[in-house]
Design a protein around this motif. Structure first.
Motif, PDB file in Angstrom:
ATOM      1  N   VAL A  98       0.850  -1.193   0.000  1.00 33.26           N
ATOM      2  CA  VAL A  98       0.000   0.000   0.000  1.00 33.26           C
ATOM      3  C   VAL A  98       0.884   1.240   0.000  1.00 33.26           C
ATOM      4  CG1 VAL A  98      -1.821   1.270   1.197  1.00 33.26           C
ATOM      5  CG2 VAL A  98      -1.813  -1.247   1.215  1.00 33.26           C
ATOM      6  N   LEU A  99       0.544   2.190  -0.873  1.00 32.99           N
ATOM      7  CA  LEU A  99       1.255   3.467  -0.962  1.00 32.99           C
ATOM      8  C   LEU A  99       0.266   4.598  -0.736  1.00 32.99           C
ATOM      9  CD1 LEU A  99       3.639   5.337  -1.752  1.00 32.99           C
ATOM     10  CD2 LEU A  99       2.991   5.010  -4.144  1.00 32.99           C
ATOM     11  N   GLY A 100       0.487   5.402   0.302  1.00 36.93           N
ATOM     12  CA  GLY A 100      -0.371   6.542   0.597  1.00 36.93           C
ATOM     13  C   GLY A 100       0.279   7.845   0.159  1.00 36.93           C
ATOM     14  N   TYR A 101      -0.554   8.859  -0.055  1.00 37.10           N
ATOM     15  CA  TYR A 101      -0.084  10.150  -0.536  1.00 37.10           C
ATOM     16  C   TYR A 101       0.079  11.145   0.614  1.00 37.10           C
ATOM     17  CZ  TYR A 101      -0.898   8.806  -5.372  1.00 37.10           C
ATOM     18  OH  TYR A 101      -0.845   8.179  -6.594  1.00 37.10           O
ATOM     19  N   ALA A 102       1.231  11.808   0.616  1.00 41.98           N
ATOM     20  CA  ALA A 102       1.451  12.902   1.561  1.00 41.98           C
ATOM     21  C   ALA A 102       0.753  14.154   1.036  1.00 41.98           C
ATOM     22  CB  ALA A 102       2.947  13.164   1.709  1.00 41.98           C
ATOM     23  N   GLU A 103       0.265  15.046   1.931  1.00 43.03           N
ATOM     24  CA  GLU A 103       0.264  14.751   3.345  1.00 43.03           C
ATOM     25  C   GLU A 103      -1.071  14.193   3.794  1.00 43.03           C
ATOM     26  OE1 GLU A 103       0.578  18.911   4.723  1.00 43.03           O
ATOM     27  OE2 GLU A 103      -1.480  18.693   5.417  1.00 43.03           O
ATOM     28  N   THR A 104      -2.079  14.473   2.983  1.00 41.36           N
ATOM     29  CA  THR A 104      -3.450  14.282   3.432  1.00 41.36           C
ATOM     30  C   THR A 104      -3.800  12.833   3.713  1.00 41.36           C
ATOM     31  OG1 THR A 104      -4.049  16.184   2.090  1.00 41.36           O
ATOM     32  CG2 THR A 104      -5.840  14.826   2.896  1.00 41.36           C
ATOM     33  N   ALA A 105      -3.266  11.903   2.938  1.00 40.46           N
ATOM     34  CA  ALA A 105      -3.731  10.512   3.033  1.00 40.46           C
ATOM     35  C   ALA A 105      -2.736   9.590   3.722  1.00 40.46           C
ATOM     36  CB  ALA A 105      -4.050   9.984   1.640  1.00 40.46           C
ATOM     37  N   GLU A 140       2.870  16.345  -8.205  1.00 36.68           N
ATOM     38  CA  GLU A 140       1.439  16.619  -8.068  1.00 36.68           C
ATOM     39  C   GLU A 140       1.255  18.078  -8.446  1.00 36.68           C
ATOM     40  OE1 GLU A 140      -2.127  16.289  -4.710  1.00 36.68           O
ATOM     41  OE2 GLU A 140      -0.044  15.976  -4.139  1.00 36.68           O
ATOM     42  N   GLU A 141       1.001  18.336  -9.757  1.00 30.36           N
ATOM     43  CA  GLU A 141       1.089  19.694 -10.280  1.00 30.36           C
ATOM     44  C   GLU A 141       0.192  20.693  -9.575  1.00 30.36           C
ATOM     45  OE1 GLU A 141       0.880  17.041 -12.286  1.00 30.36           O
ATOM     46  OE2 GLU A 141       2.214  17.265 -14.008  1.00 30.36           O
ATOM     47  N   HIS A 142      -0.991  20.274  -9.119  1.00 29.93           N
ATOM     48  CA  HIS A 142      -1.973  21.227  -8.612  1.00 29.93           C
ATOM     49  C   HIS A 142      -1.963  21.340  -7.095  1.00 29.93           C
ATOM     50  CE1 HIS A 142      -3.464  21.555 -12.663  1.00 29.93           C
ATOM     51  NE2 HIS A 142      -3.507  20.250 -12.731  1.00 29.93           N
ATOM     52  N   SER A 143      -0.921  20.783  -6.464  1.00 32.00           N
ATOM     53  CA  SER A 143      -0.852  20.864  -5.013  1.00 32.00           C
ATOM     54  C   SER A 143      -0.096  22.115  -4.586  1.00 32.00           C
ATOM     55  CB  SER A 143      -0.145  19.623  -4.472  1.00 32.00           C
ATOM     56  OG  SER A 143       0.104  19.739  -3.089  1.00 32.00           O
ATOM     57  N   HIS A 144      -0.219  22.472  -3.280  1.00 30.46           N
ATOM     58  CA  HIS A 144       0.567  23.577  -2.746  1.00 30.46           C
ATOM     59  C   HIS A 144       2.031  23.201  -2.628  1.00 30.46           C
ATOM     60  CE1 HIS A 144      -3.452  25.035  -1.620  1.00 30.46           C
ATOM     61  NE2 HIS A 144      -2.896  26.204  -1.753  1.00 30.46           N
ATOM     62  N   ALA A 145       2.325  21.925  -2.498  1.00 27.37           N
ATOM     63  CA  ALA A 145       3.702  21.448  -2.498  1.00 27.37           C
ATOM     64  C   ALA A 145       3.730  20.275  -3.460  1.00 27.37           C
ATOM     65  CB  ALA A 145       4.136  21.037  -1.104  1.00 27.37           C
ATOM     66  N   THR A 146       4.370  20.446  -4.599  1.00 25.79           N
ATOM     67  CA  THR A 146       4.143  19.525  -5.710  1.00 25.79           C
ATOM     68  C   THR A 146       5.002  18.280  -5.695  1.00 25.79           C
ATOM     69  OG1 THR A 146       5.771  20.664  -7.082  1.00 25.79           O
ATOM     70  CG2 THR A 146       3.511  21.481  -7.151  1.00 25.79           C
ATOM     71  N   SER A 147       6.165  18.317  -5.070  1.00 27.84           N
ATOM     72  CA  SER A 147       7.124  17.231  -5.205  1.00 27.84           C
ATOM     73  C   SER A 147       6.939  16.177  -4.117  1.00 27.84           C
ATOM     74  CB  SER A 147       8.551  17.786  -5.143  1.00 27.84           C
ATOM     75  OG  SER A 147       8.779  18.686  -6.205  1.00 27.84           O
ATOM     76  N   HIS A 148       6.736  14.932  -4.539  1.00 21.79           N
ATOM     77  CA  HIS A 148       6.631  13.806  -3.616  1.00 21.79           C
ATOM     78  C   HIS A 148       7.918  12.981  -3.703  1.00 21.79           C
ATOM     79  CE1 HIS A 148       2.163  13.732  -2.700  1.00 21.79           C
ATOM     80  NE2 HIS A 148       2.246  14.659  -3.637  1.00 21.79           N
TER      81      HIS A 148
END
Length: 850
Positions: A98-105, A140-148
């Protein structure tokens, strides 16, 4: 539309007022939530300051923006994990990761992993960790912090062939997931992916895009969500949303304090030694067993620190996590809820700015603002805690707040007078602080585990983006540069020229004073733009279509996913072209291409730190370098040499340009030497960014090159006007552009280097004997007149309107224009090598004397 009672959402007794926390936005903007009946119970609506989408879906069960019962938050994720297990079957589920997304998930993904038969878990992160090499990353182009970043301790989590389960809070368009799958599949291909979200809000077009993507990739992609639906938006919703934000923002800035600040009590959690604080570096079933065993004791320690506050049934206690640190606080909140009669709620801080409106029909009632305290990759900035202060509803007040951070966030900024603890203290009677040790892997991964082609420092900063750096929109371009806006770098043009020619300085060590165009020159620019916009649009279309068609041949590898070019423009002349190419790809193909700007300096090479960043976040085979035009091909040669010397990653040295009058490249929109209006100006047509700077006292061996953001020139900025004017002609020229691309793909485009030969001939004919002082083409000649001290201008007889701005600038600077018949370019600017400060032109400026 199903509505929820305030009692359902907030757990207060005796309140039966029917309210949906999206009503306030829905009534004012006409927004409609369509789909499953349970959607209004899962999400509310809020507003944010965003140029593309004013509304924001706010989850009621995520535990991020809305304090919620920890059992509700955990059960939502755990239940989704059980559904994934049923979908996969026991055998495939046993091999899933399982891979979750920072930060929200990060917490949601961890809970899904728990439900999926205790699957191993890892989440992306925005925080680099010293000594830990990246296993990959994505944008994540449309995020406030794009680089994961992906920093698993055991890279086998990403290299296995079992299903990969990707978890995010909301599946809106699917772009982020497609970015992730494309990036990971290129390096670690696998046959199946499952996407998990609380809500699936995709349009029909988005659903079709995912289906086509999976088919093109040759893999299976399933989706599991609690509920599905769409958001109906009336015409003009963005503008009206922006008006509402502007109207209510002043009242949203701070939640008023209603009591004297509480003191802070530090709680010793006795966190098990060596147990990871979350999934940043991976979390295994063995880790989970250790956590489960330790939870009761840690909850008892917190209960003891709360004292009498937690022993009454009508007390309210908030456990507040911190950005990516969601799962550990969630599980501690759940254990505390079982141990106490008090009502326990859970939420976390966030980096996302949202408007707060103290109304029961609005999802974000109050907002606390404080500076970042965990020193993240994107530097200092504001952070937020929502719905923690009670506002006008006293029943929502928390009697106690336990703030949980990891040790990397237990910094002076946390304890500062304007920090998180100071922001919380006035809104509760009892404030506790718990610190979870930030886990760092003790050693690198085993040597037999595949590693990226290029290892990078993980503390490299994220790309700079507008509006903080440049006047371009954040998703137009990410600048792989340092911000030197506060450094004095400008020098008079004549002094720079003398120092450069005498060998005392390199041209990239200082900046010319920005040319301020006269009213006459500005009028000429606008007239030239209107005249040439269609021609530029056609060339943009031709070169973009050519790039999209060429990329599969460039890669030449089996089993690749569908090519998705990563545009990397050479700052600064290439950047407007890169933005336009990105817009064409979106207009003509629905592609959302990553775009970055990188520095290259003649005689010193390309920014190798930026190359390492690109190699860590994207497949180098997908990178396409972009420039505005070619002159004699000096930068083309510079790039080829720099990439040949760059170790570890195979970048393609070929450049895509709008115009190739020098015959120096294979990929271009046209070989005509015509006026490109973006060459007429400096920063005011390039996002208010200076040319790049490379100076030893400012740029270390692991630093990006630098540039300045000329915010003070905003009144004369035409950067977006230039882009919008050209983009408005896309539809008019689409057919011609595609025909041009087809013709180019069928033609022999081998570089002739005719421009280089012409420059050598001109250098000898005029006694210059230095090709670097011959600047061929309209674009390079314009640069000479704006930045250097020119000797004379050679103009091809009959060149006409393309040279009107050249003649105007030459007249303003007292530079002679010599008409000639034997010239392969429209014009050429000459800088004489025997520069003296004694001679002056008609305008009193120093000029070169022969």
């Amino acid at each position: 539309m199903t509505q929820r009672t305030e009692n359902d959402q907030h757990g207060t007794e005796g309140k039966n007022t029917v309210v949906w926390t999206g009503e306030w936005v829905a009534e004012r903007l006409g927004v409609e939530l369509n789909g499953a009946a349970e959607l209004p119970g899962l999400v509310g609506l809020a507003l944010r300051r965003n140029p593309k989408r004013a509304h924001l879906l706010v989850s009621q069960v995520l535990g991020k923006h809305v304090p919620q019962r920890p059992s509700v938050v955990y059960d939502a994720g755990y239940g989704l994990g059980r559904r994934v297990r049923e979908l996969l079957g026991d055998e495939a589920a046993a091999r899933a990761v399982v891979l979750g997304y920072a930060e929200t998930a990060t917490g949601l993904g961890h809970s899904v992993a728990d439900g999926l038969a205790l699957a191993p878990y890892v989440h992306s992160t925005r925080r680099p960790v010293a000594g830990v090499a990246q296993a990959g990353g994505f944008e994540e182009e449309h995020s406030h912090a794009t680089s994961h970043l992906l920093l698993p301790e055991d890279r086998a989590l990403l290299t296995g062939d079992g299903p990969l389960v990707l978890v995010d809070d909301e599946f809106s368009t699917g772009r982020t997931v497609l970015n992730t799958v494309a990036a990971l599949h290129a390096r670690f291909p696998r046959p199946r992916y499952v996407i998990v979200a609380l809500t699936d809000m995709r349009s029909a077009a988005d659903r079709a895009r995912l289906e086509k993507f999976a088919a093109d990739l040759g893999t299976r992609v399933d989706l599991v969500a609690l509920a599905a639906g769409t958001v109906g938006l009336p015409d003009g919703v963005l503008e009206r949303g922006q008006e509402l934000v502007a109207r209510y923002e002043p009242d949203s800035a701070a939640a008023p304090a209603e009591a004297a600040p509480a003191g802070v009590t530090r709680v010793d959690l006795a966190w098990p030694a060596g147990l990871p604080d979350g999934g940043r570096h991976g979390f295994t079933p063995a880790h989970r067993a250790r956590l489960e065993a330790a939870l009761p004791d840690m909850a008892a320690r917190i209960a003891a620190a709360l004292g009498e506050t937690g022993r009454t049934a009508d007390a309210r206690v908030l456990v507040l996590g911190n950005e990516e640190l969601m799962y550990a606080p969630l599980r501690l909140a759940g254990a505390l809820d079982e141990a106490l009669p008090a009502e326990v709620r859970f939420s976390t801080t966030t980096r996302s700015p949202v408007l707060a409106v103290d109304h029961p029909g609005y999802a974000i009632r109050t907002r606390l603002t404080f500076p970042a305290h965990d020193r993240p990759v994107d530097g200092p900035g504001e952070r937020y805690a929502y719905n923690v202060a009670p506002g006008t509803d006293r029943d929502r007040r928390f009697d106690a707040v336990l703030a949980l951070v990891d040790s990397a966030g237990d910094t002076p900024e946390l304890h500062a007078p304007d920090g998180l603890l100071a922001a919380l203290a006035p809104h509760t009677d009892r404030l506790l602080l718990g610190v979870v040790p930030a886990y760092v892997p003790p050693s690198p991964a085993a040597p037999d585990v595949p590693r990226p082609r290029t290892e990078v420092r993980t503390d490299m900063p994220a790309p700079l983006r507008g509006p903080a750096f440049s006047s371009y929109a954040a998703d137009d371009v990410g600048w792989l540069l340092q911000d030197f806006s506060d450094v004095t770098l400008e020098a008079p043009t004549e002094e720079r020229e003398e120092a450069i020619q005498r060998g005392g300085a390199h041209y990239a060590e200082s900046l010319p004073v920005e040319y301020q165009p006269s009213a006459e020159y500005q009028a000429l620019f606008h007239a030239a733009l209107e005249t040439s916009a269609a021609r530029i649009a056609r060339a943009v279309g031709a070169v973009t279509e050519t790039v999209l068609a060429e990329l599969p041949q460039r890669r030449k590898r089996r089993g690749d996913p569908p090519p998705r070019p990563v545009l990397v423009s050479l700052a600064r002349a290439g950047t407007p072209v890169g933005v336009l190419m990105r817009r064409w790809a979106r207009y003509a193909h629905g592609l959302d291409l990553p775009h970055y700007a990188i520095s290259i300096v003649r005689g010193r090479g390309i920014d190798t730190t930026a190359l390492r960043w690109l190699a860590a976040h994207h497949d180098p085979a997908d990178v396409v370098f972009v420039d505005g035009w070619t002159g004699k091909g000096a930068i083309t040669r510079e790039l080829a040499q720099a990439l040949a010397d760059f170790p570890g990653a195979a970048f393609d040295p070929r450049i895509a340009v709008l115009a190739d009058p020098g015959g120096c490249v294979e990929t271009y929109g046209t070989r005509d030497d015509f006026l490109i209006p973006s060459a007429c100006l400096n920063s005011t047509v390039s996002g208010l960014i200076s040319r790049t700077v490379l100076r030893a006292d400012l740029v270390g061996p692991d630093d990006f090159h630098g540039a300045k953001f000329y915010r003070d020139l905003a009144d004369t900025d035409v950067s977006r006007h230039f882009l919008d004017t050209v983009e408005a002609r896309f539809a008019d020229v689409a057919a011609d552009a595609r025909a041009d691309a087809d013709a180019l793909l069928a033609a022999d485009r081998t570089p002739t280097w005719a421009g280089w030969a012409a420059v050598e001939r001109i250098s000898e004919t005029y006694g210059i004997h230095d090709v670097n002082l011959v600047k061929p083409g309209v674009g390079e000649t314009t640069r000479v007149l704006l930045r250097r001290v020119p000797w004379k201008i050679l103009a091809r007889r009959g060149a006409g309107a393309d040279l009107e701005h050249i003649r105007l600038l030459a007249a303003q600077r007292g530079v002679p224009v010599e008409e000639t018949d034997d010239l392969p370019y429209s014009c050429v600017g000459l800088i004489h090598p025997r520069y003296t400060r004694g001679a002056t032109g008609a305008d009193g400026r120093a000029v070169a004397a022969k």
